[in-house]
Design a protein around this motif. Structure first.
Motif, PDB file in Angstrom:
ATOM      1  N   ASP A 187      -6.485  -4.119   9.897  1.00  0.00           N
ATOM      2  CA  ASP A 187      -6.847  -4.909   8.733  1.00  0.00           C
ATOM      3  C   ASP A 187      -6.335  -4.273   7.440  1.00  0.00           C
ATOM      4  O   ASP A 187      -6.633  -3.124   7.126  1.00  0.00           O
ATOM      5  CB  ASP A 187      -8.373  -5.047   8.657  1.00  0.00           C
ATOM      6  CG  ASP A 187      -8.806  -6.064   7.617  1.00  0.00           C
ATOM      7  OD1 ASP A 187      -8.154  -7.117   7.503  1.00  0.00           O
ATOM      8  OD2 ASP A 187      -9.786  -5.797   6.902  1.00  0.00           O
ATOM      9  N   GLY A 188      -5.527  -5.029   6.712  1.00  0.00           N
ATOM     10  CA  GLY A 188      -4.983  -4.573   5.441  1.00  0.00           C
ATOM     11  C   GLY A 188      -3.812  -3.627   5.533  1.00  0.00           C
ATOM     12  O   GLY A 188      -3.290  -3.187   4.508  1.00  0.00           O
ATOM     13  N   ARG A 236      -5.009   8.349   9.305  1.00  0.00           N
ATOM     14  CA  ARG A 236      -5.400   9.516   8.519  1.00  0.00           C
ATOM     15  C   ARG A 236      -4.820   9.460   7.113  1.00  0.00           C
ATOM     16  O   ARG A 236      -5.501   9.774   6.124  1.00  0.00           O
ATOM     17  CB  ARG A 236      -4.962  10.793   9.233  1.00  0.00           C
ATOM     18  CG  ARG A 236      -5.749  11.087  10.500  1.00  0.00           C
ATOM     19  CD  ARG A 236      -5.426  12.442  11.078  1.00  0.00           C
ATOM     20  NE  ARG A 236      -4.089  12.489  11.672  1.00  0.00           N
ATOM     21  CZ  ARG A 236      -3.029  13.051  11.114  1.00  0.00           C
ATOM     22  NH1 ARG A 236      -3.126  13.621   9.922  1.00  0.00           N
ATOM     23  NH2 ARG A 236      -1.863  13.050  11.728  1.00  0.00           N
ATOM     24  N   LEU A 237      -3.555   9.047   6.996  1.00  0.00           N
ATOM     25  CA  LEU A 237      -2.943   8.978   5.670  1.00  0.00           C
ATOM     26  C   LEU A 237      -3.538   7.846   4.834  1.00  0.00           C
ATOM     27  O   LEU A 237      -3.758   8.003   3.623  1.00  0.00           O
ATOM     28  CB  LEU A 237      -1.435   8.796   5.804  1.00  0.00           C
ATOM     29  CG  LEU A 237      -0.661  10.013   6.304  1.00  0.00           C
ATOM     30  CD1 LEU A 237       0.806   9.686   6.493  1.00  0.00           C
ATOM     31  CD2 LEU A 237      -0.815  11.190   5.343  1.00  0.00           C
ATOM     32  N   ARG A 238      -3.831   6.729   5.464  1.00  0.00           N
ATOM     33  CA  ARG A 238      -4.461   5.631   4.725  1.00  0.00           C
ATOM     34  C   ARG A 238      -5.815   6.059   4.179  1.00  0.00           C
ATOM     35  O   ARG A 238      -6.159   5.772   3.026  1.00  0.00           O
ATOM     36  CB  ARG A 238      -4.655   4.413   5.624  1.00  0.00           C
ATOM     37  CG  ARG A 238      -3.399   3.640   5.951  1.00  0.00           C
ATOM     38  CD  ARG A 238      -3.752   2.436   6.805  1.00  0.00           C
ATOM     39  NE  ARG A 238      -4.307   1.352   6.017  1.00  0.00           N
ATOM     40  CZ  ARG A 238      -4.996   0.322   6.539  1.00  0.00           C
ATOM     41  NH1 ARG A 238      -5.238   0.276   7.839  1.00  0.00           N
ATOM     42  NH2 ARG A 238      -5.446  -0.628   5.759  1.00  0.00           N
ATOM     43  N   GLY A 263       0.816  -1.196   0.000  1.00  0.00           N
ATOM     44  CA  GLY A 263       0.000   0.000   0.000  1.00  0.00           C
ATOM     45  C   GLY A 263       0.853   1.249   0.000  1.00  0.00           C
ATOM     46  O   GLY A 263       2.063   1.194   0.235  1.00  0.00           O
ATOM     47  N   PRO A 264       0.241   2.403  -0.244  1.00  0.00           N
ATOM     48  CA  PRO A 264       1.016   3.644  -0.277  1.00  0.00           C
ATOM     49  C   PRO A 264       1.530   4.087   1.073  1.00  0.00           C
ATOM     50  O   PRO A 264       2.464   4.875   1.155  1.00  0.00           O
ATOM     51  CB  PRO A 264       0.020   4.659  -0.858  1.00  0.00           C
ATOM     52  CG  PRO A 264      -1.324   4.115  -0.509  1.00  0.00           C
ATOM     53  CD  PRO A 264      -1.175   2.620  -0.581  1.00  0.00           C
ATOM     54  N   THR A 275       7.290   4.550  -4.361  1.00  0.00           N
ATOM     55  CA  THR A 275       6.047   3.820  -4.579  1.00  0.00           C
ATOM     56  C   THR A 275       5.198   3.782  -3.321  1.00  0.00           C
ATOM     57  O   THR A 275       3.982   3.590  -3.392  1.00  0.00           O
ATOM     58  CB  THR A 275       6.328   2.384  -5.033  1.00  0.00           C
ATOM     59  OG1 THR A 275       7.156   1.732  -4.064  1.00  0.00           O
ATOM     60  CG2 THR A 275       7.054   2.370  -6.374  1.00  0.00           C
ATOM     61  N   SER A 276       5.829   3.926  -2.156  1.00  0.00           N
ATOM     62  CA  SER A 276       5.146   3.913  -0.864  1.00  0.00           C
ATOM     63  C   SER A 276       5.948   4.781   0.095  1.00  0.00           C
ATOM     64  O   SER A 276       7.099   5.134  -0.183  1.00  0.00           O
ATOM     65  CB  SER A 276       5.060   2.492  -0.283  1.00  0.00           C
ATOM     66  OG  SER A 276       4.475   1.580  -1.175  1.00  0.00           O
TER      67      SER A 276
END
Length: 282
Positions: free
Chosen positions: A32-33, A265-267, A7-8, A248-249
């Protein structure tokens, strides 16, 4: 999972604790995730360094925590299963005193259910002081990565975490990539000192311009190599600076000690469909 599936926004090594400490601040979905990098795990338990281990300075923190962790067996029996049940995508940070220790960690973790990937700590600001394998030249870190890659499945990422040394970062990233690293994390804390003279590592916004320069240089020289930016990420603007430079992240570390909701917050921001950054974001 490949590095491109990350993820980012990720949790930097050691800054999410065991995961339990962070879960309450991650919103309704918890972990989660979430791509969570564990604290650096060694074969044997480590108590960590003497106190005080952290000192706040203008623009960041100086730390000398000494990589405290329960050792591999305890981690596999307790911390890893909990993180997997919580739904985190677990990237295990590993550290060793010899190449053999790194290889042993990789081999045993390759058989552990729920390990999504490894982050190889080859850029500690004072590896000799904490008893790690000494990485003075790019070929040293490449040798460690090669030893780990031989023991870990090729379909799972191996991330090389490098010190943000502008003069050597491209050479180091290239050597690790050629040795089998799926991506590089740029960067680790930079060598620093406490006000009492003890050695430590500086992290936080103070190192962001240096780490950002390193990300820019690696992406320019090695555009095919995924780069994960780390150092001073605390809001959308600072995250976007790394992404715009070719990362990329990004990984969030020191900011979590000030505001443990930062990752959530960033997610949420980067999960917004068809999000377009505004001038304010940048």
């Amino acid at each position: 999972m490949s590095a491109f599936d990350l993820g980012p926004v990720m949790v930097a090594a050691g800054c999410g604790g065991t995961g339990r400490e962070l879960a309450a601040y991650c919103g309704p979905d918890g972990l989660d995730g979430l791509d969570l990098v564990t604290r650096s795990i060694t074969l044997d338990a480590r108590a960590g360094g003497p106190g005080p281990r952290i000192e706040e300075v203008p623009g960041g923190l100086v730390n000398a925590v000494g990589l405290p962790n329960p050792g591999l067996e305890h981690f596999l029996a307790t911390e890893l299963p909990w993180l997997v049940r919580a739904g985190a995508r677990v990237i295990v940070s590993i550290a060793g005193a010899t190449m053999g220790e790194y290889a042993d960690l990789a081999r045993r973790l390759s058989r552990a259910p729920g390990v999504a990937g490894l982050e190889v700590n080859v850029g500690a600001p004072d590896e000799v002081g904490v008893g790690l394998f000494e990485v003075r030249e790019p070929y040293h870190s490449a040798s460690v990565i090669a030893a780990v890659r031989r023991e870990f499945p090729v379909d799972r990422p191996v991330l090389a975490k490098l010190r943000p040394d502008v003069s050597r970062i491209v050479e180091g990233a290239r050597s690790c990539h050629e040795a089998g690293a799926t991506a590089v994390v740029v960067g680790n804390a930079v060598p620093a000192a406490f006000t009492d003279g003890r050695s430590g590592g500086l992290s936080g916004p103070a190192v962001a311009p240096v780490a950002l320069r390193c990300v820019t240089e690696v992406h320019r020289a090695l555009p095919e190599l995924p780069v994960i930016g780390c150092g001073g990420v605390h809001d959308v603007r600072s995250a976007n600076a790394y992404l715009d430079a070719g990362a990329t992240s990004v990984q969030v570390g020191t900011a979590l000690l000030h505001d443990p909701t930062t990752v959530a917050r960033l997610r949420a921001h980067f999960a917004t469909p068809r999000h377009v950054s505004t001038q304010e974001d940048r």
